[in-house]
Design a protein around this motif. Structure first.
Motif, short mmCIF file in Angstrom:
data_model
loop_
_atom_site.label_atom_id
_atom_site.label_comp_id
_atom_site.label_asym_id
_atom_site.label_seq_id
_atom_site.Cartn_x
_atom_site.Cartn_y
_atom_site.Cartn_z
N ILE A 29 0.85 -1.19 0.00
CA ILE A 29 0.00 0.00 0.00
C ILE A 29 0.89 1.23 0.00
N LEU A 30 0.58 2.17 -0.89
CA LEU A 30 1.28 3.45 -0.95
C LEU A 30 0.28 4.56 -0.67
N ILE A 31 0.59 5.39 0.32
CA ILE A 31 -0.21 6.58 0.62
C ILE A 31 0.54 7.79 0.10
N LEU A 32 -0.10 8.57 -0.74
CA LEU A 32 0.50 9.80 -1.28
C LEU A 32 -0.20 11.00 -0.66
N GLU A 33 0.54 11.80 0.08
CA GLU A 33 -0.02 12.98 0.74
C GLU A 33 0.71 14.23 0.24
N ARG A 34 -0.06 15.18 -0.28
CA ARG A 34 0.56 16.38 -0.86
C ARG A 34 1.18 17.28 0.20
N GLY A 35 0.73 17.16 1.45
CA GLY A 35 1.28 17.97 2.53
C GLY A 35 2.34 17.22 3.32
N ASP A 36 2.69 17.79 4.44
CA ASP A 36 3.71 17.20 5.32
C ASP A 36 3.05 16.88 6.67
N THR A 225 3.56 2.21 2.87
CA THR A 225 4.52 3.29 2.67
C THR A 225 3.77 4.61 2.57
N LEU A 226 4.27 5.62 3.24
CA LEU A 226 3.72 6.97 3.15
C LEU A 226 4.75 7.89 2.52
N LEU A 227 4.33 8.62 1.50
CA LEU A 227 5.17 9.67 0.92
C LEU A 227 4.50 11.01 1.17
N THR A 228 5.19 11.91 1.84
CA THR A 228 4.66 13.25 2.07
C THR A 228 5.20 14.22 1.03
N ASN A 229 4.59 15.39 0.97
CA ASN A 229 4.96 16.41 -0.03
C ASN A 229 4.93 15.83 -1.43
N ALA A 230 3.96 14.94 -1.65
CA ALA A 230 3.83 14.23 -2.93
C ALA A 230 2.47 14.60 -3.53
N LYS A 231 2.47 15.56 -4.43
CA LYS A 231 1.24 16.06 -5.03
C LYS A 231 0.95 15.31 -6.34
N VAL A 232 -0.16 14.60 -6.38
CA VAL A 232 -0.55 13.88 -7.58
C VAL A 232 -1.14 14.88 -8.57
N ILE A 233 -0.62 14.88 -9.78
CA ILE A 233 -1.06 15.86 -10.78
C ILE A 233 -1.84 15.25 -11.93
N LYS A 234 -1.73 13.92 -12.10
CA LYS A 234 -2.47 13.31 -13.21
C LYS A 234 -2.54 11.80 -13.03
#
Length: 516
Positions: A29-36, A225-234
Motif C-alpha cells: 500500500i502506498l499513501i501519497l499525501e501532498r502535505g507534510d 509506505t507513506l510519501l509526504t509532499n507528494a502532489k498527484v497531478i495526473k
C-alpha cells in the motif's frame, strides 16, 4: 516505475481510514499525501497564529465563477482536514438516506440504505474514540452498538444551558466527541479538555484525527509506505481507457510515476474533481470517469453559521463542544421543512475576533475582546445545502480550481437562526444579542469556507447521472475508487466526517473481498 497493490491519494478521513483498514491485508500500500506532517509547536494552541495569521492554511488560490481569486480554508497535512476539525462525529439521520422535500427543492435518495452503512458507523465510532449517549436525541437513527465511550461531561455553564433547554421542553443531548479522553482516570487521559480543539491542531495529539488513528497505525506495518509532499497531478490510463496504469506525482519539483493495481482518490471534494478533470485523455475527453458529465457538479458545503450569544454571567468553559440540539432538524410547528442542527462550537477567544473581523476590531484593545469572549456562548447552526448541477468545480486553462456556487435553501437557515434567537431569554443570555461570526471563513467570500465540501463525484446505480457505483468505484474504470466526501449525493445537516469514515471502512471490506 514502482508498483503497488493499491495507491491511496490523500490521507484524511477517507484515505487515512482506508489505509488503516487495509494494512493488515499484507498488500503493498502506498499513501501519497501532498502535505507534510503538521508540526507540533506552541503555535498549535495560539489563537492569533491560527485565526489571524492563518499559520496552517495552505497557500492555494482558487477562483470563483467571476474569475475573482480567493484563498480557500484548506489544510494539507498528514491526516488531511481532520487535523483542524472539531472532532464532532455525527451519524446522518436515517431519513437523510431517502428522498426529502426541502424548502428549496429535493434532497435526493442515496443508492444505499442507512441499514447498509449502520454497522460501519459503529466501527467508525470505535476506531475514532467517539464519546456519546444513545436514546436522547429524538432524531437519532437506530444503532446496533452503544457508543464506545461515555459522553464528555458538561462544564458548569454548559450544564446550565443543558438544564435550561430540557426544562423548556427541548431535547439536548451529549455531542459525539472524537477525543482521547478518560475522565474516570485523568492521569491516563491524553486529552486535557482545552479550548483549542475546534479549528486548532492538537498539540498533545489527543484529537482522534485521521493521522493519529488511521495513518500512524497503518505505517507501522512494513507493507505500508507513506510519501509526504507528494502532489498527484495526473492519472494516466492504458490504451483501452479502462484501467489507470500510472499515477504521476510531483515531489520536490520533480515528476515521478507509480503503478498501482487499484487507485483510490481521496483528495477532498474539490481536489478529487480537479484531479479527474485534469486527467482527460482520448478515451476520457471530458475528464477521467466523466462520461456522465457529473464530475465536479453538485458541489455542497452546508449552509452553516457560527453565532455568538452573550451570557448574562461569565462562561468560563474550556471544552464547550459537549452539547447539541436536533429538535428542529426536520422542521418545527409552522414550518414543515427541514431546518437543521444546533451544536456548540469551540469556545471563542479574543484574538479570534481579530482574524474574523480585522477592520471592525482594529481599534479595540485586546482586553475588551477578551472580556467579550468571557461572556460568549458559541453556537454552530447547520442547514442542508441542496445539490444542484451548476454548483460545480471546473478547471481553467492554467489548471486552477474554479468554484461556481449559488447559495440555496437559505430560508430554513434563517428560520433556525431566528428560532435560536427566540430561545435566548430562557437560556440565561441577552435576547437582543446573537452575533454572526465568520469562524473558519475569515474572508469576505463565503465559499472560502470549505471544511464540509462534498458531492463532486456522487455515487449511484445509473452511470448516466453518477460518477461512481455503489462501492465507490468509477463506472467507467475497472480500478479507480473515490472515498472522500465527493461520493455524497446529499449532505444532510450534520458534520460529514463520520459518514466518510464509515464509508471508507465499507469500501475497504469491498476491496478485501475483491482481492480474494
Amino acid at each position: 516505475m514502482d508498483a503497488y497493490d493499491v495507491i491511496i491519494i490523500g490521507s484524511g478521513a477517507g484515505g487515512g481510514t482506508l489505509a488503516c483498514h487495509l494494512a493488515q491485508s499484507g498488500k503493498r500500500i502506498l499513501i501519497l499525501e501532498r502535505g507534510d506532517w503538521l508540526k507540533r509547536e506552541i503555535e498549535n494552541w495560539q489563537a492569533e497564529d491560527v485565526f489571524v495569521k492563518n499559520r496552517y492554511v495552505s497557500p492555494d488560490t482558487w477562483h470563483d465563477d467571476q474569475g475573482k481569486t480567493f484563498q480557500p480554508q484548506v489544510h494539507y497535512f498528514v491526516g488531511g482536514a481532520t487535523k483542524m476539525y472539531g472532532a464532532a462525529l455525527y451519524r446522518l439521520r436515517k431519513e437523510d438516506f431517502g428522498e426529502l422535500q426541502h424548502y428549496d427543492g429535493i434532497s435526493p435518495a442515496w443508492p444505499i440504505s442507512y441499514e447498509e452503512l449502520e454497522p460501519y458507523y459503529g466501527k467508525a465510532e470505535k476506531m475514532y474514540y467517539v464519546h456519546g449517549e444513545r436514546g436522547i436525541d429524538p432524531t437519532e437513527p437506530p444503532a446496533s452498538t452503544p457508543f464506545p465511550y461515555s459522553p464528555v461531561s458538561h462544564e458548569p455553564r454548559i450544564q446550565q444551558l443543558y438544564d435550561n433547554l430540557k426544562n423548556a421542553g427541548y431535547h439536548p443531548f451529549p455531542a459525539p466527541c472524537a477525543i482521547m479522553l478518560d475522565e474516570k482516570n485523568p492521569p491516563y487521559s491524553r486529552c486535557i479538555r482545552c479550548q483549542t480543539c475546534d479549528g486548532f491542531p492538537c498539540l498533545v495529539q489527543a484529537k482522534a484525527d485521521a493521522e493519529m488513528v488511521g495513518v500512524r497505525p497503518a505505517i507501522a506495518y512494513p507493507n505500508v509506505t507513506l510519501l509526504t509532499n507528494a502532489k498527484v497531478i495526473k492519472l494516466n490510463t492504458d490504451a483501452s481507457g479502462k484501467t489507470v496504469n500510472e499515477v504521476v506525482v510531483e515531489i520536490n519539483g520533480l515528476k515521478e510515476s507509480f503503478k498501482g493495481n487499484l487507485i483510490v482518490v481521496s483528495c477532498g471534494a474539490a481536489n478529487s474533481a480537479k484531479l479527474l478533470l485534469s486527467s482527460a485523455n482520448d478515451k476520457h475527453p471530458n475528464g477521467l470517469a466523466n462520461g456522465s458529465d457529473q464530475v465536479g457538479r453538485n458541489y455542497m458545503f452546508h449552509n452553516s453559521q457560527a453565532v455568538l450569544a452573550i451570557s448574562r454571567e461569565p462562561n468560563l468553559t474550556y471544552f464547550q463542544k459537549t452539547l447539541a440540539l436536533n429538535d428542529f432538524y426536520f422542521g418545527m410547528e409552522g414550518f414543515n421543512f427541514p431546518m437543521g442542527s444546533i451544536q456548540m462550537v469551540g469556545k471563542s477567544q479574543g484574538p479570534m475576533y481579530r482574524g474574523e473581523k480585522p477592520i471592525e476590531t482594529a481599534i479595540l484593545p485586546l482586553i475588551l475582546l477578551n472580556d467579550l469572549a468571557r461572556h460568549a456562548v458559541d453556537f454552530w447552526l447547520t442547514t442542508e445545502d441542496l445539490p444542484t448541477p451548476n454548483n460545480r468545480i471546473t478547471i481553467d486553462k492554467q489548471g486552477h480550481v474554479r468554484l461556481s456556487y449559488t447559495p440555496n435553501n437559505q430560508i430554513p437557515k434563517l428560520k433556525l437562526y431566528e428560532k435560536l434567537k427566540s430561545m435566548l431569554n430562557h437560556l440565561g443570555m441577552h435576547p437582543d444579542y446573537l452575533v454572526p461570526r465568520n469562524l473558519y471563513l475569515k474572508t469576505d467570500i463565503p465559499i472560502a469556507g470549505v471544511a464540509h465540501q462534498a458531492g463532486t463525484c456522487r455515487f449511484g446505480k445509473d452511470p448516466k447521472n453518477s460518477v461512481l457505483d455503489v462501492n465507490c468505484k468509477a463506472h467507467e474504470l475497472d480500478n479507480l475508487y473515490v472515498v472522500d466526501t465527493s461520493f455524497f449525493p446529499s449532505i444532510g445537516a450534520v458534520n460529514p466526517s463520520l459518514t466518510t469514515i464509515a464509508n471508507a471502512l465499507r469500501v475497504g471490506d469491498h476491496l478485501l473481498e475483491r482481492w480474494k
